[in-house]
Design a protein around this motif. Sequence first.
Motif, PDB file in Angstrom:
ATOM      1  N   GLY A  73       0.798  -1.218   0.000  1.00 20.35           N
ATOM      2  CA  GLY A  73       0.000   0.000   0.000  1.00 20.35           C
ATOM      3  C   GLY A  73       0.825   1.258   0.000  1.00 20.35           C
ATOM      4  O   GLY A  73       2.057   1.250   0.119  1.00 20.35           O
ATOM      5  N   ALA A  74       0.118   2.383  -0.144  1.00 16.99           N
ATOM      6  CA  ALA A  74       0.766   3.691  -0.171  1.00 16.99           C
ATOM      7  C   ALA A  74       1.227   4.072   1.226  1.00 16.99           C
ATOM      8  O   ALA A  74       0.498   3.910   2.209  1.00 16.99           O
ATOM      9  CB  ALA A  74      -0.198   4.737  -0.724  1.00 16.99           C
ATOM     10  N   CYS A  87       1.384  -6.269   5.047  1.00 12.82           N
ATOM     11  CA  CYS A  87       0.246  -7.153   4.803  1.00 12.82           C
ATOM     12  C   CYS A  87       0.468  -8.580   5.298  1.00 12.82           C
ATOM     13  O   CYS A  87      -0.445  -9.395   5.243  1.00 12.82           O
ATOM     14  CB  CYS A  87      -0.087  -7.174   3.311  1.00 12.82           C
ATOM     15  N   LYS A  88       1.653  -8.907   5.770  1.00 18.43           N
ATOM     16  CA  LYS A  88       1.897 -10.209   6.382  1.00 18.43           C
ATOM     17  C   LYS A  88       2.175  -9.987   7.857  1.00 18.43           C
ATOM     18  O   LYS A  88       3.305  -9.943   8.311  1.00 18.43           O
ATOM     19  CB  LYS A  88       3.079 -10.907   5.708  1.00 18.43           C
ATOM     20  N   SER A 113      -5.591  -7.156   1.374  1.00 18.28           N
ATOM     21  CA  SER A 113      -5.291  -6.541   0.085  1.00 18.28           C
ATOM     22  C   SER A 113      -4.229  -5.461   0.249  1.00 18.28           C
ATOM     23  O   SER A 113      -4.244  -4.696   1.209  1.00 18.28           O
ATOM     24  CB  SER A 113      -6.555  -5.904  -0.502  1.00 18.28           C
ATOM     25  N   GLY A 114      -3.312  -5.382  -0.720  1.00 16.42           N
ATOM     26  CA  GLY A 114      -2.302  -4.339  -0.697  1.00 16.42           C
ATOM     27  C   GLY A 114      -2.778  -3.030  -1.287  1.00 16.42           C
ATOM     28  O   GLY A 114      -2.035  -2.051  -1.315  1.00 16.42           O
ATOM     29  N   PRO A 128      -6.169   1.537   7.472  1.00 16.59           N
ATOM     30  CA  PRO A 128      -7.407   0.778   7.329  1.00 16.59           C
ATOM     31  C   PRO A 128      -7.298  -0.634   7.892  1.00 16.59           C
ATOM     32  O   PRO A 128      -6.299  -1.325   7.690  1.00 16.59           O
ATOM     33  CB  PRO A 128      -7.603   0.733   5.810  1.00 16.59           C
ATOM     34  N   ASP A 129      -8.334  -1.058   8.608  1.00 18.30           N
ATOM     35  CA  ASP A 129      -8.500  -2.450   9.001  1.00 18.30           C
ATOM     36  C   ASP A 129      -9.608  -2.982   8.094  1.00 18.30           C
ATOM     37  O   ASP A 129     -10.795  -2.943   8.426  1.00 18.30           O
ATOM     38  CB  ASP A 129      -8.894  -2.546  10.482  1.00 18.30           C
ATOM     39  N   GLN A 130      -9.195  -3.428   6.918  1.00 16.32           N
ATOM     40  CA  GLN A 130     -10.136  -3.765   5.852  1.00 16.32           C
ATOM     41  C   GLN A 130     -11.081  -4.894   6.249  1.00 16.32           C
ATOM     42  O   GLN A 130     -12.277  -4.854   5.972  1.00 16.32           O
ATOM     43  CB  GLN A 130      -9.338  -4.149   4.603  1.00 16.32           C
TER      44      GLN A 130
END
Length: 305
Positions: A73-74, A87-88, A113-114, A128-130
């Motif tokens: 992500g940004a 993301c991991k 998601s990245g 964000p906690d998607q």
Amino acid sequence: MMKPVGLPLALMALCAAGSPDSAALTEKVLDVPGFADFLAVDGNTVWTTNDGRVEQWSTGGKIAFVTMPKPCGAMTMGFGSLWVGNCKGGEVYRIDPQTAAVQATIPAGIGPSGELNVVSGAGSIWAPDQTAGKISRIDPAINSVIATIDVTADASYLAFGFDALWVVSGKGQTLQRIDPATNSVTHSLTLGKMPGFLAAGEGAVWVQEQGEGTVAKIDPVTVSMVGRVKVGDNLKWGDIDTGGGMVWLRTTDDQTFVAINAASMEIVTRAGKASGSGALRYTPSGIWTTAHDLKTMSWWSHAPQ
């Protein structure tokens, strides 16, 4: 590799008084092994996410790197640090850009998601906690989450500006405004198909409607749609930024990036060749772009006259 490109723009402002050939950019292409993607500007350098690391680059080459499990992500610069989603593991990494040392890892629900943003504003870092449908607010003074805010499910795209946090959910097709004074959603607006990355600047909030090939312009006061700019068949997997009176779009089809005059909402530049997915960041001196499928990063600046 230096490749001159004739463009009808200057980076500080559009060359409205000149001819279409009165300004030019030179693209300096840097070979970047791996998967260079998202960008954060740090003075005359830039940080990029890559496979298992984030890297700092100048136009002269790589300067530093920091190992991470899966940067995604940004990113954002703020409070003297670089903030990167992982993301991991779901953390936000805080990195000292001077020493390339990890200062803290903060559980925040990042991923899976990245396609996401970590941003700074109102004395905080926002992530964000998607999966949970929440936004985590991090206090950089203590490196901890101090509030979570319920938003539309699957929301992952963030921008801060006009004294508010702006949140987009691609699946939910919404833009939401969060008041940092109350940690609550004050407005919600329905968008077009597959909304994605957004930017707050140049008088408006700008959202890529990836499935429509349009950029939506939102009035930040009324949180209402002002208009749309049609860019192409789609805007999937690109990026967006603002500055110098322009909205800047990293595109996937037709060209490398597009510049839109923020006031007139007219496309004034289509620059470079289509180069697959990647990111973009504006600076007053030039534009950084990445093309991870080509394993390159580019610096676009004024050519010598």
